[in-house]
Design a protein around this motif. Sequence first.
Motif, PDB file in Angstrom:
ATOM      1  N   GLN A 151      -2.772  44.600  17.752  1.00 23.65           N
ATOM      2  CA  GLN A 151      -3.551  44.585  18.873  1.00 23.65           C
ATOM      3  C   GLN A 151      -4.440  43.366  18.787  1.00 23.65           C
ATOM      4  OE1 GLN A 151      -3.199  44.495  22.058  1.00 23.65           O
ATOM      5  NE2 GLN A 151      -3.705  46.823  22.401  1.00 23.65           N
ATOM      6  N   ILE A 152      -5.012  43.180  17.763  1.00 23.81           N
ATOM      7  CA  ILE A 152      -6.126  42.045  17.538  1.00 23.81           C
ATOM      8  C   ILE A 152      -5.630  40.683  17.624  1.00 23.81           C
ATOM      9  CG2 ILE A 152      -7.643  40.917  15.941  1.00 23.81           C
ATOM     10  CD1 ILE A 152      -8.820  43.387  17.049  1.00 23.81           C
ATOM     11  N   GLY A 153      -4.278  40.583  17.176  1.00 19.90           N
ATOM     12  CA  GLY A 153      -3.395  39.443  16.952  1.00 19.90           C
ATOM     13  C   GLY A 153      -2.854  39.102  18.490  1.00 19.90           C
ATOM     14  N   THR A 154      -2.726  40.172  19.218  1.00 21.52           N
ATOM     15  CA  THR A 154      -2.093  39.686  20.598  1.00 21.52           C
ATOM     16  C   THR A 154      -3.367  39.224  21.497  1.00 21.52           C
ATOM     17  OG1 THR A 154      -0.646  41.689  20.404  1.00 21.52           O
ATOM     18  CG2 THR A 154      -1.112  40.760  22.760  1.00 21.52           C
ATOM     19  N   ASN A 155      -4.604  39.973  21.192  1.00 27.39           N
ATOM     20  CA  ASN A 155      -5.729  39.433  21.794  1.00 27.39           C
ATOM     21  C   ASN A 155      -6.106  38.020  21.397  1.00 27.39           C
ATOM     22  OD1 ASN A 155      -6.174  41.744  23.506  1.00 27.39           O
ATOM     23  ND2 ASN A 155      -8.436  41.831  22.505  1.00 27.39           N
ATOM     24  N   LEU A 156      -5.961  37.782  20.552  1.00 26.50           N
ATOM     25  CA  LEU A 156      -6.246  36.212  19.831  1.00 26.50           C
ATOM     26  C   LEU A 156      -5.364  35.392  20.325  1.00 26.50           C
ATOM     27  CD1 LEU A 156      -7.165  36.940  16.023  1.00 26.50           C
ATOM     28  CD2 LEU A 156      -8.838  36.228  17.928  1.00 26.50           C
ATOM     29  N   MET A 157      -4.145  35.761  20.340  1.00 28.12           N
ATOM     30  CA  MET A 157      -3.208  34.914  21.273  1.00 28.12           C
ATOM     31  C   MET A 157      -3.324  34.442  22.615  1.00 28.12           C
ATOM     32  SD  MET A 157      -0.530  35.283  23.805  1.00 28.12           S
ATOM     33  CE  MET A 157       0.062  36.936  23.655  1.00 28.12           C
ATOM     34  N   HIS A 158      -3.963  35.634  23.278  1.00 24.25           N
ATOM     35  CA  HIS A 158      -4.744  35.212  24.697  1.00 24.25           C
ATOM     36  C   HIS A 158      -5.813  34.274  24.734  1.00 24.25           C
ATOM     37  CE1 HIS A 158      -1.868  37.476  26.764  1.00 24.25           C
ATOM     38  NE2 HIS A 158      -2.144  38.570  26.263  1.00 24.25           N
ATOM     39  N   GLU A 159      -6.742  34.580  23.415  1.00 22.31           N
ATOM     40  CA  GLU A 159      -7.892  33.876  23.489  1.00 22.31           C
ATOM     41  C   GLU A 159      -7.950  32.637  23.203  1.00 22.31           C
ATOM     42  OE1 GLU A 159     -11.904  34.099  24.000  1.00 22.31           O
ATOM     43  OE2 GLU A 159     -11.088  36.093  23.798  1.00 22.31           O
ATOM     44  N   LEU A 160      -7.002  32.076  22.156  1.00 21.09           N
ATOM     45  CA  LEU A 160      -6.904  30.769  21.587  1.00 21.09           C
ATOM     46  C   LEU A 160      -5.729  30.096  22.254  1.00 21.09           C
ATOM     47  CD1 LEU A 160      -7.005  31.977  17.784  1.00 21.09           C
ATOM     48  CD2 LEU A 160      -8.846  31.081  19.225  1.00 21.09           C
ATOM     49  N   LYS A 161      -5.053  30.654  23.189  1.00 25.57           N
ATOM     50  CA  LYS A 161      -3.738  29.611  23.861  1.00 25.57           C
ATOM     51  C   LYS A 161      -4.416  28.687  24.605  1.00 25.57           C
ATOM     52  CE  LYS A 161      -0.051  30.037  27.079  1.00 25.57           C
ATOM     53  NZ  LYS A 161       0.659  31.162  27.962  1.00 25.57           N
ATOM     54  N   PRO A 162      -5.610  28.661  25.372  1.00 21.96           N
ATOM     55  CA  PRO A 162      -6.251  27.070  26.030  1.00 21.96           C
ATOM     56  C   PRO A 162      -6.480  26.097  25.006  1.00 21.96           C
ATOM     57  CG  PRO A 162      -7.329  29.161  26.827  1.00 21.96           C
ATOM     58  CD  PRO A 162      -6.566  29.686  25.672  1.00 21.96           C
ATOM     59  N   ARG A 163      -6.724  26.559  23.706  1.00 14.03           N
ATOM     60  CA  ARG A 163      -6.768  25.306  22.798  1.00 14.03           C
ATOM     61  C   ARG A 163      -5.500  24.973  22.139  1.00 14.03           C
ATOM     62  NH1 ARG A 163     -11.301  26.692  18.493  1.00 14.03           N
ATOM     63  NH2 ARG A 163     -10.713  24.753  17.918  1.00 14.03           N
ATOM     64  N   GLY A 164      -4.403  25.494  22.682  1.00 17.84           N
ATOM     65  CA  GLY A 164      -2.960  25.303  21.946  1.00 17.84           C
ATOM     66  C   GLY A 164      -2.899  26.013  20.645  1.00 17.84           C
ATOM     67  N   ILE A 165      -3.861  26.875  20.165  1.00 16.46           N
ATOM     68  CA  ILE A 165      -3.723  27.546  18.737  1.00 16.46           C
ATOM     69  C   ILE A 165      -2.546  28.868  18.785  1.00 16.46           C
ATOM     70  CG2 ILE A 165      -4.864  28.660  17.067  1.00 16.46           C
ATOM     71  CD1 ILE A 165      -7.316  27.145  17.886  1.00 16.46           C
ATOM     72  N   ALA A 166      -1.634  28.486  18.272  1.00 17.44           N
ATOM     73  CA  ALA A 166      -0.552  29.831  18.200  1.00 17.44           C
ATOM     74  C   ALA A 166      -1.085  30.849  16.933  1.00 17.44           C
ATOM     75  CB  ALA A 166       0.704  29.154  17.808  1.00 17.44           C
ATOM     76  N   VAL A 167      -0.633  32.100  17.414  1.00 12.48           N
ATOM     77  CA  VAL A 167      -0.828  33.099  16.518  1.00 12.48           C
ATOM     78  C   VAL A 167       0.475  33.821  16.059  1.00 12.48           C
ATOM     79  CG1 VAL A 167      -2.283  35.295  16.174  1.00 12.48           C
ATOM     80  CG2 VAL A 167      -3.248  33.397  17.824  1.00 12.48           C
TER      81      VAL A 167
END
Length: 219
Positions: A151-167
Motif C-alpha cells: 500500500q505504501i508503494g502504491t501511495n508513493l506511485m501517486h506521490e512521485l508521478k508528477p516528477r516522473g519517478i516510477a515505483v
Amino acid sequence: MSTFLITGCNRGIGLQLASQLQQRGDDVIGVCRTPSDELRALDIRIIDGIDVADGESVAKLRQELGDTTIDVLVNNAGILLRDEFGALDYDEMLQQYRVNTLGPLRVTEALAGNMRDGAKVAIVTSRVGSIADNSSGNYYGYRASKTAVNQIGTNLMHELKPRGIAVALLHPGLVATEMTNQQGIAPEDSARGLIQRIDDLTIESSGGFWHAEGYVLPW
C-alpha cells in the motif's frame, strides 16, 4: 551508467544487487547497519551504521549523501521473524512493521530531494503480502508488514508521478539466505531478475507488483 542506492546490502540479495550492478558499471551506494567483509570487498561507496527503522539514523544517511544525485533507490532492507498463533509476540510484529513497512517510506521520503526527476524507486516486498495469494496462513507479522508496504508503494506511485519517478513493488522469489534458512534459489539469480525488472520499469508501468521472474502478482 546510473547511481543506485541500496539499503540492506551487507549480505544476501542486497549484496548480490550491489555486486552485479557494480560489475556492469553502475555507481553503487551500499547502505547497511554493519558492513560484511564481502561488501567491503566491492569497489563501492558504503554508508554504514544506518537503521531504516530509526528516524535519526535515516537523517544521518541524508546528511552523509549531501547533494549526491540518485537515479535508482532500492529499498531492500527487511526482517523476517517467525511467529505462531497462540504465542504471538506483538512487539516483534511491530518491529517487522517498523523495518519492512515504515523503513522504505522513511528512506524514500528522506531521500526524495536527492532523486532526480525521472528516477526510479524499487521496494523489495514479498508475495506473502498478497491477500489473494495467501493459501497457507502463518507469518502474521511478516505477511501484514508486506501487505502494508504494498500500500505504501502504491501511495508513493501517486506521490512521485508528477516528477516522473516510477515505483516498483518486487518479489525476489524464495531465496536461499539467512532469512529463509538457506532454502530457495541462489541470491545471484534473484538479483539478476530484480535488476531486469528495475531496468524495465517506466512511468507507465509504475505501481506494479511483480515477481522477479517478470510476471504480475495479485494484490
